[in-house]
Design a protein around this motif. Sequence first.
Motif: not given
Length: 84
Positions: A14-17, A30-31, A66-67, A75-76
């Motif tokens: 993940x990353x900050x968003x 799920x991720x 965000x992913x 996951x996608x």
Amino acid sequence: MAISHFERFLLDATAPDDTHCPLGPDCLYGLYTSWCLLHSIAPVDDIAFRAAMERCGIDLRNSRRRMKGPAAADYILSSYPATA
């Protein structure tokens, strides 16, 4: 001090968003399960995951995350049904 696998998950997948639609609790879990699969880690159940995210300072109602990375792709791809 060693970081937990939950903190490693947040760093790796993940990353900050603040500008995008943040990941909700179900997508974040799920991720996480995709990330665990890629790292041969047994995922914890949803309730334990939610508690761990709270300990990591993640508000699941507004994660501001965000992913990213291979777990996002896994996951996608696993979230969409296969077509013939």
